[in-house]
Scaffold this motif. Sequence first.
Motif, PDB file in Angstrom:
ATOM      1  N   UNK A   1       0.812  -1.231   0.000  1.00 54.03           N
ATOM      2  CA  UNK A   1       0.000   0.000   0.000  1.00 54.03           C
ATOM      3  C   UNK A   1       0.841   1.274   0.000  1.00 54.03           C
ATOM      4  N   UNK A   2       1.899   1.304   0.814  1.00 60.17           N
ATOM      5  CA  UNK A   2       2.759   2.482   0.836  1.00 60.17           C
ATOM      6  C   UNK A   2       3.492   2.674  -0.473  1.00 60.17           C
ATOM      7  N   UNK A   3       4.014   1.588  -1.024  1.00 57.17           N
ATOM      8  CA  UNK A   3       4.695   1.671  -2.317  1.00 57.17           C
ATOM      9  C   UNK A   3       3.738   2.151  -3.402  1.00 57.17           C
ATOM     10  N   UNK A   4       2.520   1.625  -3.366  1.00 55.15           N
ATOM     11  CA  UNK A   4       1.538   2.001  -4.397  1.00 55.15           C
ATOM     12  C   UNK A   4       1.199   3.485  -4.313  1.00 55.15           C
TER      13      UNK A   4
ATOM     14  N   UNK B   1       9.063  -6.255  -9.149  1.00 54.89           N
ATOM     15  CA  UNK B   1       9.210  -7.505  -8.403  1.00 54.89           C
ATOM     16  C   UNK B   1      10.340  -8.289  -9.061  1.00 54.89           C
ATOM     17  N   UNK B   2      11.322  -8.660  -8.254  1.00 52.14           N
ATOM     18  CA  UNK B   2      12.530  -9.315  -8.755  1.00 52.14           C
ATOM     19  C   UNK B   2      12.730 -10.632  -8.012  1.00 52.14           C
TER      20      UNK B   2
ATOM     21  N   UNK C   1       3.117  -3.833 -11.809  1.00 55.86           N
ATOM     22  CA  UNK C   1       3.780  -2.988 -12.809  1.00 55.86           C
ATOM     23  C   UNK C   1       3.047  -1.677 -13.054  1.00 55.86           C
ATOM     24  N   UNK C   2       1.699  -1.663 -13.178  1.00 61.72           N
ATOM     25  CA  UNK C   2       1.011  -0.384 -13.419  1.00 61.72           C
ATOM     26  C   UNK C   2       1.152   0.613 -12.277  1.00 61.72           C
TER      27      UNK C   2
ATOM     28  N   UNK D   1       8.669   1.435  -5.849  1.00 58.20           N
ATOM     29  CA  UNK D   1       9.063   0.462  -4.843  1.00 58.20           C
ATOM     30  C   UNK D   1       9.597  -0.784  -5.508  1.00 58.20           C
ATOM     31  N   UNK D   2      10.262  -1.611  -4.714  1.00 57.90           N
ATOM     32  CA  UNK D   2      10.844  -2.837  -5.265  1.00 57.90           C
ATOM     33  C   UNK D   2      10.745  -3.952  -4.236  1.00 57.90           C
TER      34      UNK D   2
END
Length: 279
Positions: free
Chosen positions: A118-121, A171-172, A165-166, A126-127
């Motif tokens: 949620x914070x990254x979004x 994500x790795x 991705x959007x 973010x990764x």
Amino acid sequence: MAARTALVTGASTGIGFDTALALQAAGFTVYAGARRVDKMEPLKQHGITVLSLDVTSEESMASAVALIEAAHGPIDVLVNNAGYGSYGSLEEVPLAEGRRQFEVNVMGLARMSQLVIPGMRRAGSGRIINITSIGGKIYEPLGAWYHGTKFAVEGMSDSLRLELKPHGIDVVIIEPSGTASEWGGIAGEGLLMASGSGPYRQQAHVVAAALASTSGTGHVLSTPAGVVARTITRAATAKRPRTRYPVGRGAWGVLALRRILPDRAFDAVFWNLYRRLAG
């Protein structure tokens, strides 16, 4: 500009410990989490904040993320490294242990991701870096529970990469081979406890010896944890990271064999390799 923040789970030893150091050296504000807080004391000397973190406890995971976000805002990089290897025949390993293997290796990783997304979004960036293994592409006898979790993380990560991705979140997947840490020895000990004296004892002793040999510092297939940590740091800092990073001695060769050989041929090659590793 404020330093980017990174949270590394399973940071008490091996890959997680070295990754915390590598990310700090790369300029991140690093939080290192694990159940064995005492093992992380040396990290404090490098300005790394250590946290008690149990990825099977909702309270522990939620409080760790909340603490970091309260101090810095959204977490920039989550390294999902916490995990262990539960080995033994499917027949003999209790279902409770199988569930615990999935709880740590899969559900803990999933919940940590849920908490930071949620914070990254909201930040639009973010990764999430998930540590699987070449064991997410190959298999071993007496490793059904462990490999089941790693195959699950591979599939989960691929799906997650597309859905995030959007929102600007990468994500790795990191796929190490055997590393110079305590992991292989511990996995081998657990294997012998589960299957070392029953109908699978012959296989168990071969696989346990092979696991222990590839995790030692002197073996040709043993990769220093620092090598994996540097790969994780590249994945964390790359402008456009690759989707997956095989890393370690033998990783590319083993994965190439898996792609090329039919299943039964790979079975034979891999079992003969383990017999040689076991001596």
